[in-house]
Design a protein around this motif. Structure first.
Motif, PDB file in Angstrom:
ATOM      1  N   LEU A 255      45.614 -61.299 -44.572  1.00 40.17           N
ATOM      2  CA  LEU A 255      46.094 -62.376 -43.602  1.00 40.17           C
ATOM      3  C   LEU A 255      47.075 -61.578 -43.336  1.00 40.17           C
ATOM      4  O   LEU A 255      47.591 -60.698 -43.596  1.00 40.17           O
ATOM      5  CB  LEU A 255      46.391 -63.276 -44.227  1.00 40.17           C
ATOM      6  CG  LEU A 255      47.346 -63.700 -45.455  1.00 40.17           C
ATOM      7  CD1 LEU A 255      48.378 -63.742 -44.774  1.00 40.17           C
ATOM      8  CD2 LEU A 255      46.982 -64.843 -46.275  1.00 40.17           C
TER       9      LEU A 255
ATOM     10  N   HIS B 174      50.355 -62.884 -40.393  1.00 43.19           N
ATOM     11  CA  HIS B 174      51.340 -64.075 -40.183  1.00 43.19           C
ATOM     12  C   HIS B 174      50.990 -64.301 -39.003  1.00 43.19           C
ATOM     13  O   HIS B 174      50.667 -65.474 -38.872  1.00 43.19           O
ATOM     14  CB  HIS B 174      52.892 -63.723 -40.455  1.00 43.19           C
ATOM     15  CG  HIS B 174      53.406 -63.333 -39.301  1.00 43.19           C
ATOM     16  ND1 HIS B 174      53.302 -61.923 -38.523  1.00 43.19           N
ATOM     17  CD2 HIS B 174      54.328 -63.809 -38.161  1.00 43.19           C
ATOM     18  CE1 HIS B 174      54.205 -62.024 -37.646  1.00 43.19           C
ATOM     19  NE2 HIS B 174      54.211 -62.759 -37.352  1.00 43.19           N
TER      20      HIS B 174
ATOM     21  N   ARG C   1      47.840 -67.190 -39.328  1.00 45.65           N
ATOM     22  CA  ARG C   1      48.805 -68.433 -39.740  1.00 45.65           C
ATOM     23  C   ARG C   1      46.933 -68.585 -41.072  1.00 45.65           C
ATOM     24  O   ARG C   1      47.446 -70.141 -40.657  1.00 45.65           O
ATOM     25  CB  ARG C   1      49.228 -69.389 -39.099  1.00 45.65           C
ATOM     26  CG  ARG C   1      50.281 -69.123 -38.154  1.00 45.65           C
ATOM     27  CD  ARG C   1      51.413 -69.801 -37.183  1.00 45.65           C
ATOM     28  NE  ARG C   1      51.787 -70.841 -38.192  1.00 45.65           N
ATOM     29  CZ  ARG C   1      52.907 -70.709 -38.812  1.00 45.65           C
ATOM     30  NH1 ARG C   1      53.397 -69.479 -38.256  1.00 45.65           N
ATOM     31  NH2 ARG C   1      53.111 -71.582 -39.331  1.00 45.65           N
ATOM     32  N   GLU C   2      46.133 -68.754 -40.555  1.00 45.51           N
ATOM     33  CA  GLU C   2      45.187 -68.903 -41.622  1.00 45.51           C
ATOM     34  C   GLU C   2      45.371 -69.106 -43.020  1.00 45.51           C
ATOM     35  O   GLU C   2      46.332 -68.306 -43.585  1.00 45.51           O
ATOM     36  CB  GLU C   2      44.382 -67.651 -41.730  1.00 45.51           C
ATOM     37  CG  GLU C   2      43.915 -67.686 -40.140  1.00 45.51           C
ATOM     38  CD  GLU C   2      42.335 -66.422 -39.991  1.00 45.51           C
ATOM     39  OE1 GLU C   2      41.362 -66.464 -39.547  1.00 45.51           O
ATOM     40  OE2 GLU C   2      42.634 -65.145 -40.059  1.00 45.51           O
ATOM     41  N   SER C   3      44.795 -69.572 -43.646  1.00 41.94           N
ATOM     42  CA  SER C   3      44.544 -69.313 -44.820  1.00 41.94           C
ATOM     43  C   SER C   3      42.846 -68.400 -45.783  1.00 41.94           C
ATOM     44  O   SER C   3      41.960 -69.384 -45.521  1.00 41.94           O
ATOM     45  CB  SER C   3      44.377 -70.716 -45.553  1.00 41.94           C
ATOM     46  OG  SER C   3      44.875 -70.799 -47.137  1.00 41.94           O
TER      47      SER C   3
ATOM     48  N   THR D 204      48.145 -68.394 -49.183  1.00 41.87           N
ATOM     49  CA  THR D 204      49.288 -68.372 -47.937  1.00 41.87           C
ATOM     50  C   THR D 204      49.950 -67.313 -47.997  1.00 41.87           C
ATOM     51  O   THR D 204      50.671 -66.856 -48.509  1.00 41.87           O
ATOM     52  CB  THR D 204      49.107 -69.879 -47.651  1.00 41.87           C
ATOM     53  OG1 THR D 204      50.076 -70.242 -48.521  1.00 41.87           O
ATOM     54  CG2 THR D 204      48.371 -70.695 -47.410  1.00 41.87           C
TER      55      THR D 204
ATOM     56  N   ASP E 260      53.917 -67.579 -45.468  1.00 37.57           N
ATOM     57  CA  ASP E 260      54.664 -67.779 -44.596  1.00 37.57           C
ATOM     58  C   ASP E 260      55.861 -66.728 -43.631  1.00 37.57           C
ATOM     59  O   ASP E 260      56.518 -66.398 -45.065  1.00 37.57           O
ATOM     60  CB  ASP E 260      55.479 -69.055 -44.776  1.00 37.57           C
ATOM     61  CG  ASP E 260      54.639 -70.563 -44.696  1.00 37.57           C
ATOM     62  OD1 ASP E 260      54.357 -70.983 -45.349  1.00 37.57           O
ATOM     63  OD2 ASP E 260      53.343 -70.174 -43.821  1.00 37.57           O
TER      64      ASP E 260
ATOM     65  N   LEU F  22      53.371 -64.204 -50.453  1.00 36.16           N
ATOM     66  CA  LEU F  22      52.350 -64.706 -50.947  1.00 36.16           C
ATOM     67  C   LEU F  22      51.710 -65.738 -51.421  1.00 36.16           C
ATOM     68  O   LEU F  22      52.682 -65.576 -53.081  1.00 36.16           O
ATOM     69  CB  LEU F  22      50.935 -63.419 -50.716  1.00 36.16           C
ATOM     70  CG  LEU F  22      49.154 -63.875 -50.680  1.00 36.16           C
ATOM     71  CD1 LEU F  22      48.991 -64.217 -49.807  1.00 36.16           C
ATOM     72  CD2 LEU F  22      49.173 -62.539 -51.459  1.00 36.16           C
ATOM     73  N   LYS F  23      51.390 -66.876 -51.316  1.00 37.64           N
ATOM     74  CA  LYS F  23      51.042 -68.134 -52.637  1.00 37.64           C
ATOM     75  C   LYS F  23      49.625 -68.454 -52.704  1.00 37.64           C
ATOM     76  O   LYS F  23      49.248 -68.595 -51.260  1.00 37.64           O
ATOM     77  CB  LYS F  23      52.414 -69.132 -52.276  1.00 37.64           C
ATOM     78  CG  LYS F  23      53.763 -68.748 -52.154  1.00 37.64           C
ATOM     79  CD  LYS F  23      53.932 -70.367 -51.267  1.00 37.64           C
ATOM     80  CE  LYS F  23      56.203 -69.724 -51.348  1.00 37.64           C
ATOM     81  NZ  LYS F  23      56.720 -70.481 -50.231  1.00 37.64           N
ATOM     82  N   LYS F  24      49.665 -69.116 -54.080  1.00 36.93           N
ATOM     83  CA  LYS F  24      48.569 -70.208 -53.934  1.00 36.93           C
ATOM     84  C   LYS F  24      48.873 -71.336 -54.830  1.00 36.93           C
ATOM     85  O   LYS F  24      49.163 -70.534 -56.324  1.00 36.93           O
ATOM     86  CB  LYS F  24      47.213 -68.876 -54.503  1.00 36.93           C
ATOM     87  CG  LYS F  24      45.650 -69.220 -54.263  1.00 36.93           C
ATOM     88  CD  LYS F  24      44.815 -68.441 -54.505  1.00 36.93           C
ATOM     89  CE  LYS F  24      43.427 -68.976 -55.024  1.00 36.93           C
ATOM     90  NZ  LYS F  24      42.307 -68.203 -55.011  1.00 36.93           N
TER      91      LYS F  24
END
Lengths: 114, 109
Positions: free
Chosen positions: B48, B50, B53-55, B60, B62, B72-74
């Motif tokens: 991805l 920034h 702004r997709e998932s 995701t 930010d 990077l988060k999940k």
């Protein structure tokens, strides 16, 4: 469609020999980038082309390294008089144009200099 | 100097646990940031960026300009998320990427 291709996938050579690494970008892609990745590191920029023009070669480590893209499509990265420290994964990427578009990477060429 | 830092070489989590892969950057201009992923025996591919702004695949990220971070988060890790993850910054002049050193994510059953 076909992605970015690179050849050879693996190259073993003796110190002092010249090697040529080839990158065939996605058809129609304007920009082509070369990166080098040492073990345990991220890819590092080497050089970049827009069409056939080499726009930036600031990442080439020394004058033994050169690259060309004579017809704005296939590119060749040449390393003369190879040294053991040149051993790395060499990655090529192409992009539709010089912008913040995604870069599409090839599978890489693993170069080992003995 | 332009730089991307990924402080963790290896991150192991259990399946279903939250994941956060850290990325900090140093850049004088307005950055464009990306996450690339490399699954075993495959090539680098975009996960991805920034600006979109997709998932993607539940991930995701930010951009926090104040903290110069792009983590990077999940929320719930899956075993198929096991891979090498690279954070990259795109230079505004040449659009070349500046990569971090990568983080290997291992999701344990």
């Amino acid at each position: 469609g076909a992605g970015v291709s690179q050849s050879p996938r693996y190259k073993v050579t003796k110190r002092g020999q010249d090697v040529a690494l080839r990158c065939d970008p996605i058809s129609g892609h304007v920009s082509l980038y070369w990166y080098r990745q040492a073990l345990g590191q991220g890819p590092e920029f080497l050089t970049y082309f827009n069409y056939e023009a080499q726009q930036d070669k600031s990442g080439l480590p020394n004058d033994r390294f050169s690259a060309e893209r004579p017809e704005g499509s296939i590119s060749t990265l040449t390393i003369q008089r190879t040294e053991q420290r040149d051993s790395a994964m060499y990655r090529c990427a192409s992009s539709p144009e010089s912008s913040y578009n995604e870069q599409f990477f090839g599978p890489g060429t693993r170069l080992t200099v003995l | 100097a332009q730089r991307v830092t990924q402080p963790e070489k290896l991150l192991s989590v259990f399946k279903g646990a939250p994941v956060e892969l850290k990325c900090n950057y140093s850049y004088s201009g307005s950055p464009e940031l990306f996450w690339y992923v490399q699954y075993s025996r495959q090539r680098l591919q975009l996960l991805l960026r920034h600006i979109s702004r997709e998932s993607i695949k539940g991930f995701t990220a930010d951009l926090n300009k104040g903290e110069t971070s792009f983590h990077l988060k999940k929320p719930f890790a899956q075993e198929e998320d096991s891979a090498m993850y690279y954070c990259a910054l795109s230079d505004s002049g040449t659009y070349k990427y500046i990569f971090g050193t990568g983080t290997r994510l291992k999701v344990l059953a």
